[in-house]
Design a protein around this motif. Sequence first.
Motif, PDB file in Angstrom:
ATOM      1  N   THR A   1       1.904   9.350  -5.658  1.00  0.00           N
ATOM      2  CA  THR A   1       2.283  10.711  -5.255  1.00  0.00           C
ATOM      3  C   THR A   1       3.334  11.272  -6.211  1.00  0.00           C
TER       4      THR A   1
ATOM      5  N   THR B   1       1.279   4.177  -2.782  1.00  0.00           N
ATOM      6  CA  THR B   1       1.015   5.569  -2.404  1.00  0.00           C
ATOM      7  C   THR B   1       2.167   6.454  -2.878  1.00  0.00           C
TER       8      THR B   1
ATOM      9  N   TYR C   1       0.839  -1.201   0.000  1.00  0.00           N
ATOM     10  CA  TYR C   1       0.000   0.000   0.000  1.00  0.00           C
ATOM     11  C   TYR C   1       0.880   1.260   0.000  1.00  0.00           C
ATOM     12  N   GLU C   2       1.937   1.233   0.867  1.00  0.00           N
ATOM     13  CA  GLU C   2       2.844   2.403   0.933  1.00  0.00           C
ATOM     14  C   GLU C   2       3.583   2.610  -0.388  1.00  0.00           C
TER      15      GLU C   2
END
Length: 480
Positions: free
Chosen positions: A13, A9, A5-6
């Motif tokens: 971004t 992200t 998930y990170e």
Amino acid sequence: MVEVYEFWTIIVTLVVVKLCHWIYKWRNPTSNGKLPPGSMGFPIIGETLEFMKPHDAFQLPTFLTKKILRHGPVFRTSLFGARVIISTDIGLNMEIAKTNHVPGAPKSLARFFGENNLFVKSKESHKHVRNLTSQFLGSQGLRLRMIQDIDSLARTHMELGAKNGGLDIKETSSKILIECLAKKVMGDMEPHAAKELTQCWRGFPRGWFRFSWSIPGNGVYRMLKARNQMMNLLKETVLKKRASGEELGEFFKIIFGETEGGSKKMSIENAIEYIFTFFVIANETTPGVLAATVKLINDNPRVKQELQREHKRIFQDKTEKDEADLTWEDYKSMTFTQMVINESLRITSTVPTMLRIVEHETHVGDYTIPAGWIFMGFPSVHFNPEKYEDPLAFNPWRWEGKDLGVILSRTYMPFGAGSRLCLGAEFAKMQMAIFIHHLCRYTWSMKTETKVLRRFILMFPRGSDVQISEDTEVDNSAVY
Ligand code: HEM
């Protein structure tokens, strides 16, 4: 799971930051000084949609007038995926046209003309093709090589139109142009090749000045296909003729240096590309301007009457002398017709006529125009009330007593300026005059619904039909 998930992200971004940065840079281009004011519009498409909105062909586009009010006579924008400076400042337009050499076509358009096109490849090749074209289309070439063919084609097409009760001006003018140029370039062609060339040409999608990619089935794709087909056909015909020792047209003889004084040789591929460029430009300009001119004449009965009078005099003179063909002297004696053409070229110049890629950083007052930007110079001086009284009025009499052969001055630039000044200007004016001459042999009127718009190029959404009746207003029975 949390790590995946990170990871995503971070990726998203980064993409968003990069995209925002790119959009920021797009909207705020840098230069070594202060850029002219303006806005760059949406990413990639910029302000193309607004710029390409159809407008009344006899008035400057609203896009331009709005921008001038807001930013002044020189402003920046983005069109067709390129960074663009638009100028209505005559001093600047003339300077850029004189000191810059590369034609200002965005990449999305330049592909139609080919990367090795001699008009753009180098300064030397450009000079060479300009010189060749002038031999063909300068006053001498027109007088010796062109006037007779244009006269005879215009007469034939007009007679056919009269028999059928009418014709479409733009279509007919385009046919005359193609038939004339094809003969001059290729010489006598086998009927099937001539037919194929005309068909190829007629299948050529109009409105090539557009912004899009080539996707199978779309307009640009069809356009590139028609281009290749036409180039192959021209090449095949030249090779066949050369192999069999048959004569090529006069223009090819000039190109291949076969006439007296001919110098550098040109490859067949280069010659074909050169001819193709020539055909495209000729066909996209004169027929539209001529149809717009006929519309202006039709809507101004005094002008129409004066023209009928001028041509009646020429018919009668020729009938008395028992002459059939128009001569150079006849053409030069069409004073009022030339006033009409000059005035029409003034009022239809609602498009940039000086297009260049800026080669060196240029300073205008406090502003800096970076190298690599496209420059579009509008001849808005044509609509300046200090130079032309009541500028929106179509008034050929304003040319009375002026030099009617003018194709460029500080107040008149329908054919551009500098090293790229139009090579077909005199030819276009002659073709229009002869067409009007033959039209005036008949009683004619343009359909009232005819509309003349501009979407960079001239458009006639309801055609450009004239009704022609055989009962002439003039007595032209003997020779004509
Ligand atoms: C009313 C008709 C015409 C108009 C209004 C017109 C206008 C123009 C303009 C504005 C330019 C660009 C000049 C610049 O960027 O400074 C141009 C270039 C050119 N025109 Fe025309 N034109 C017309 C007819 C023709 C015809 C009939 C031909 C050929 C038979 C022709 C051949 C050319 C060529 C070859 C160039 C490129 C010149 C170069 O790059 O050196 N034009 N024309």
